[in-house]
Design a protein around this motif. Structure first.
Motif, PDB file in Angstrom:
ATOM      1  N   ALA A   1       0.829  -1.211   0.000  1.00 14.97           N
ATOM      2  CA  ALA A   1       0.000   0.000   0.000  1.00 14.97           C
ATOM      3  C   ALA A   1       0.864   1.263   0.000  1.00 14.97           C
ATOM      4  O   ALA A   1       0.577   2.229  -0.728  1.00 14.97           O
ATOM      5  CB  ALA A   1      -0.923  -0.004   1.215  1.00 14.97           C
ATOM      6  N   GLU A   2       1.928   1.254   0.799  1.00  8.22           N
ATOM      7  CA  GLU A   2       2.807   2.423   0.877  1.00  8.22           C
ATOM      8  C   GLU A   2       3.507   2.678  -0.454  1.00  8.22           C
ATOM      9  O   GLU A   2       3.596   3.823  -0.928  1.00  8.22           O
ATOM     10  CB  GLU A   2       3.850   2.217   1.977  1.00  8.22           C
ATOM     11  CG  GLU A   2       4.823   3.389   2.110  1.00  8.22           C
ATOM     12  CD  GLU A   2       5.902   3.152   3.155  1.00  8.22           C
ATOM     13  OE1 GLU A   2       6.878   3.938   3.159  1.00  8.22           O
ATOM     14  OE2 GLU A   2       5.783   2.201   3.946  1.00  8.22           O
ATOM     15  N   MET A   3       3.999   1.596  -1.079  1.00 10.89           N
ATOM     16  CA  MET A   3       4.725   1.775  -2.332  1.00 10.89           C
ATOM     17  C   MET A   3       3.787   2.209  -3.459  1.00 10.89           C
ATOM     18  O   MET A   3       4.176   2.991  -4.326  1.00 10.89           O
ATOM     19  CB  MET A   3       5.449   0.490  -2.704  1.00 10.89           C
ATOM     20  CG  MET A   3       6.558   0.092  -1.741  1.00 10.89           C
ATOM     21  SD  MET A   3       7.637   1.461  -1.254  1.00 10.89           S
ATOM     22  CE  MET A   3       8.288   1.993  -2.813  1.00 10.89           C
ATOM     23  N   LEU A   4       2.560   1.724  -3.451  1.00 11.55           N
ATOM     24  CA  LEU A   4       1.607   2.153  -4.476  1.00 11.55           C
ATOM     25  C   LEU A   4       1.362   3.659  -4.366  1.00 11.55           C
ATOM     26  O   LEU A   4       1.341   4.372  -5.377  1.00 11.55           O
ATOM     27  CB  LEU A   4       0.292   1.390  -4.335  1.00 11.55           C
ATOM     28  CG  LEU A   4      -0.799   1.758  -5.350  1.00 11.55           C
ATOM     29  CD1 LEU A   4      -0.329   1.497  -6.773  1.00 11.55           C
ATOM     30  CD2 LEU A   4      -2.076   0.981  -5.057  1.00 11.55           C
ATOM     31  N   GLU A   5       1.224   4.134  -3.148  1.00 17.54           N
ATOM     32  CA  GLU A   5       0.994   5.572  -2.947  1.00 17.54           C
ATOM     33  C   GLU A   5       2.211   6.387  -3.387  1.00 17.54           C
ATOM     34  O   GLU A   5       2.072   7.408  -4.077  1.00 17.54           O
ATOM     35  CB  GLU A   5       0.689   5.846  -1.477  1.00 17.54           C
ATOM     36  CG  GLU A   5       0.368   7.304  -1.201  1.00 17.54           C
ATOM     37  CD  GLU A   5      -0.060   7.563   0.243  1.00 17.54           C
ATOM     38  OE1 GLU A   5      -0.271   8.744   0.585  1.00 17.54           O
ATOM     39  OE2 GLU A   5      -0.184   6.593   1.017  1.00 17.54           O
ATOM     40  N   LYS A   6       3.409   5.919  -3.030  1.00 20.58           N
ATOM     41  CA  LYS A   6       4.618   6.659  -3.390  1.00 20.58           C
ATOM     42  C   LYS A   6       4.865   6.644  -4.903  1.00 20.58           C
ATOM     43  O   LYS A   6       5.314   7.638  -5.480  1.00 20.58           O
ATOM     44  CB  LYS A   6       5.819   6.071  -2.649  1.00 20.58           C
ATOM     45  CG  LYS A   6       5.821   6.417  -1.161  1.00 20.58           C
ATOM     46  CD  LYS A   6       7.085   5.927  -0.466  1.00 20.58           C
ATOM     47  CE  LYS A   6       7.101   6.409   0.982  1.00 20.58           C
ATOM     48  NZ  LYS A   6       8.316   5.958   1.708  1.00 20.58           N
ATOM     49  N   ILE A   7       4.567   5.521  -5.530  1.00 21.09           N
ATOM     50  CA  ILE A   7       4.714   5.443  -6.988  1.00 21.09           C
ATOM     51  C   ILE A   7       3.755   6.395  -7.676  1.00 21.09           C
ATOM     52  O   ILE A   7       4.118   7.099  -8.628  1.00 21.09           O
ATOM     53  CB  ILE A   7       4.496   3.991  -7.460  1.00 21.09           C
ATOM     54  CG1 ILE A   7       5.688   3.124  -7.068  1.00 21.09           C
ATOM     55  CG2 ILE A   7       4.265   3.933  -8.970  1.00 21.09           C
ATOM     56  CD1 ILE A   7       5.485   1.646  -7.266  1.00 21.09           C
ATOM     57  N   ASN A   8       2.530   6.454  -7.185  1.00 16.88           N
ATOM     58  CA  ASN A   8       1.550   7.353  -7.790  1.00 16.88           C
ATOM     59  C   ASN A   8       1.831   8.818  -7.478  1.00 16.88           C
ATOM     60  O   ASN A   8       1.306   9.708  -8.153  1.00 16.88           O
ATOM     61  CB  ASN A   8       0.135   6.955  -7.361  1.00 16.88           C
ATOM     62  CG  ASN A   8      -0.342   5.715  -8.086  1.00 16.88           C
ATOM     63  OD1 ASN A   8       0.077   5.439  -9.201  1.00 16.88           O
ATOM     64  ND2 ASN A   8      -1.217   4.951  -7.459  1.00 16.88           N
ATOM     65  N   ASP A   9       2.681   9.055  -6.493  1.00 19.04           N
ATOM     66  CA  ASP A   9       3.110  10.426  -6.199  1.00 19.04           C
ATOM     67  C   ASP A   9       4.219  10.898  -7.146  1.00 19.04           C
ATOM     68  O   ASP A   9       4.573  12.077  -7.151  1.00 19.04           O
ATOM     69  CB  ASP A   9       3.621  10.529  -4.753  1.00 19.04           C
ATOM     70  CG  ASP A   9       2.483  10.570  -3.738  1.00 19.04           C
ATOM     71  OD1 ASP A   9       1.340  10.868  -4.133  1.00 19.04           O
ATOM     72  OD2 ASP A   9       2.740  10.287  -2.547  1.00 19.04           O
ATOM     73  N   LEU A  10       4.777   9.972  -7.934  1.00 23.38           N
ATOM     74  CA  LEU A  10       5.868  10.341  -8.841  1.00 23.38           C
ATOM     75  C   LEU A  10       5.390  11.232  -9.985  1.00 23.38           C
ATOM     76  O   LEU A  10       6.192  11.939 -10.600  1.00 23.38           O
ATOM     77  CB  LEU A  10       6.528   9.080  -9.419  1.00 23.38           C
ATOM     78  CG  LEU A  10       7.297   8.190  -8.436  1.00 23.38           C
ATOM     79  CD1 LEU A  10       7.777   6.910  -9.141  1.00 23.38           C
ATOM     80  CD2 LEU A  10       8.483   8.942  -7.838  1.00 23.38           C
ATOM     81  N   GLY A  11       4.096  11.156 -10.302  1.00 17.81           N
ATOM     82  CA  GLY A  11       3.539  12.030 -11.334  1.00 17.81           C
ATOM     83  C   GLY A  11       3.795  11.566 -12.761  1.00 17.81           C
ATOM     84  O   GLY A  11       3.586  12.330 -13.710  1.00 17.81           O
ATOM     85  N   ILE A  12       4.228  10.319 -12.938  1.00 21.39           N
ATOM     86  CA  ILE A  12       4.468   9.810 -14.298  1.00 21.39           C
ATOM     87  C   ILE A  12       3.159   9.742 -15.071  1.00 21.39           C
ATOM     88  O   ILE A  12       3.059  10.205 -16.206  1.00 21.39           O
ATOM     89  CB  ILE A  12       5.151   8.430 -14.246  1.00 21.39           C
ATOM     90  CG1 ILE A  12       6.531   8.548 -13.593  1.00 21.39           C
ATOM     91  CG2 ILE A  12       5.253   7.826 -15.649  1.00 21.39           C
ATOM     92  CD1 ILE A  12       7.184   7.223 -13.269  1.00 21.39           C
ATOM     93  N   GLY A  13       2.144   9.160 -14.465  1.00 24.39           N
ATOM     94  CA  GLY A  13       0.792   9.183 -15.012  1.00 24.39           C
ATOM     95  C   GLY A  13       0.561   8.271 -16.201  1.00 24.39           C
ATOM     96  O   GLY A  13       1.488   7.662 -16.739  1.00 24.39           O
ATOM     97  N   PRO A  14      -0.696   8.163 -16.632  1.00 24.55           N
ATOM     98  CA  PRO A  14      -1.059   7.312 -17.774  1.00 24.55           C
ATOM     99  C   PRO A  14      -0.293   7.698 -19.040  1.00 24.55           C
ATOM    100  O   PRO A  14      -0.238   8.882 -19.398  1.00 24.55           O
ATOM    101  CB  PRO A  14      -2.564   7.580 -17.942  1.00 24.55           C
ATOM    102  CG  PRO A  14      -3.019   7.996 -16.579  1.00 24.55           C
ATOM    103  CD  PRO A  14      -1.885   8.787 -16.003  1.00 24.55           C
ATOM    104  N   GLY A  15       0.311   6.711 -19.667  1.00 23.23           N
ATOM    105  CA  GLY A  15       1.072   6.976 -20.882  1.00 23.23           C
ATOM    106  C   GLY A  15       2.351   7.763 -20.648  1.00 23.23           C
ATOM    107  O   GLY A  15       3.028   8.156 -21.596  1.00 23.23           O
ATOM    108  N   GLY A  16       2.685   7.998 -19.373  1.00 21.96           N
ATOM    109  CA  GLY A  16       3.868   8.784 -19.054  1.00 21.96           C
ATOM    110  C   GLY A  16       3.696  10.265 -19.307  1.00 21.96           C
ATOM    111  O   GLY A  16       4.676  11.015 -19.335  1.00 21.96           O
ATOM    112  N   LEU A  17       2.431  10.707 -19.455  1.00 18.95           N
ATOM    113  CA  LEU A  17       2.156  12.105 -19.794  1.00 18.95           C
ATOM    114  C   LEU A  17       1.666  12.919 -18.611  1.00 18.95           C
ATOM    115  O   LEU A  17       1.075  13.981 -18.775  1.00 18.95           O
ATOM    116  CB  LEU A  17       1.129  12.158 -20.934  1.00 18.95           C
ATOM    117  CG  LEU A  17       1.606  11.523 -22.246  1.00 18.95           C
ATOM    118  CD1 LEU A  17       0.481  11.488 -23.261  1.00 18.95           C
ATOM    119  CD2 LEU A  17       2.800  12.288 -22.798  1.00 18.95           C
ATOM    120  N   GLY A  18       1.928  12.428 -17.420  1.00 22.21           N
ATOM    121  CA  GLY A  18       1.571  13.159 -16.211  1.00 22.21           C
ATOM    122  C   GLY A  18       0.230  12.742 -15.656  1.00 22.21           C
ATOM    123  O   GLY A  18      -0.678  12.387 -16.407  1.00 22.21           O
TER     124      GLY A  18
END
Length: 281
Positions: A226-243
């Motif tokens: 759960a912690e890593m999922l939140e931190k990964i989604n905080d990276l801002g890469i987003g769908p398709g790598g477009l944020g």
């Protein structure tokens, strides 16, 4: 009492699984895709997720592969010790199923005979097969076609024991951060912790086949996922790598005992079409 399983039944099952996995996303992945589209905060990210959902719908209705990279077939075979395989080689039966599935299903053939000379085998064989002998009288087949856009972004880290859980967290984030848009996010992140160099990589690959809506039964691993999922989604890469917010659907982690001098960690990333099918014979 032994149960007889014929190789022709294994071939038929693998053939059907190759076609199914490449045309229909599993129910857990479809649910994650829908949830991600609802939660995505970026307008562009939401648009991309909506387009991915539309792509899945068209693929299913028109029998078109959900991704042009129909992958290298990875097969996990759990064979009960009370099973008698009849009719020939089990390995040959699996590869024949892959051959028939990719040929009759008109799926792209992506396997080359030699990693250097690179002549295509023209039928997507051989598969990568992992065997496990288990109790009981069943044969459990898990098939996961693995595309190489995301496979190429995978990593193994041979950490020191002193690096501890914080080192594990940083390794996971490093792998995802370095992958960026190349792994076709939103992604599923499979992680193997412990064992040896090859064991952690195998666990990371196998972790991708676990239902993404089912967290680990081990309390600390469940919290880490759960912690890593939140931190990964905080990276801002987003769908398709477009944020955007939805960089990953899930983080699935497997662990195994290891040596006093080591802390192996593997990260095996899969794209938004995290394909896997399971059957029991």
């Amino acid at each position: 009492m032994l149960k007889t399983v014929r190789t022709e039944d294994i071939t038929r099952a693998v053939k059907e699984m190759c076609i199914q996995a490449n045309h229909f996303l599993s129910e857990d992945m479809k649910a994650c895709m829908k949830t991600a589209a609802e939660r995505e905060e970026s307008p562009l990210g939401k648009q991309i997720l909506d387009q991915l959902e539309e792509n899945l719908s068209i693929a299913g209705s028109d029998m078109i592969p959900i991704c042009q990279d129909t992958g290298m077939a990875v097969v996990f075979l759990k064979v009960g010790q009370d099973v008698h395989i009849e009719g020939g080689s089990l390995t040959d039966a699996v590869n024949e199923g892959v051959r028939q599935g990719y040929t009759e299903g008109f799926l792209r053939k992506s396997v080359v005979k030699d990693p250097i000379f690179r002549e295509n085998t023209r039928d997507n064989t051989p598969a990568v097969i992992h065997y496990e002998i288990a109790e009981g009288d069943q044969v459990e087949i898990t098939l996961a076609p693995k595309g190489f856009g995301s496979e190429n972004m995978s990593r193994v880290f041979m950490l020191k024991p002193a690096d501890g859980i914080e080192g594990v967290k940083e390794a996971i984030l490093t792998a995802v951060r370095d992958a960026g848009p190349n792994a076709c996010p939103p992604m599923v992140v499979g992680v193997g912790i412990g064992g040896t160099f090859e064991k952690c990589a195998l666990m990371a690959k196998h972790a991708l086949t676990r239902n993404v809506q089912e967290p680990s039964p081990i309390p600390y691993v469940r919290e880490l996922e759960a912690e890593m999922l939140e931190k990964i989604n905080d990276l801002g890469i987003g769908p398709g790598g477009l944020g955007g917010r939805m960089t990953a659907f899930a983080v699935n982690i497997e662990t195994y005992p290891t040596h006093i001098a080591g802390l192996p960690v593997a990260v095996n990333i899969c794209c938004h079409v995290n394909r896997h099918v399971k059957r029991v014979l």
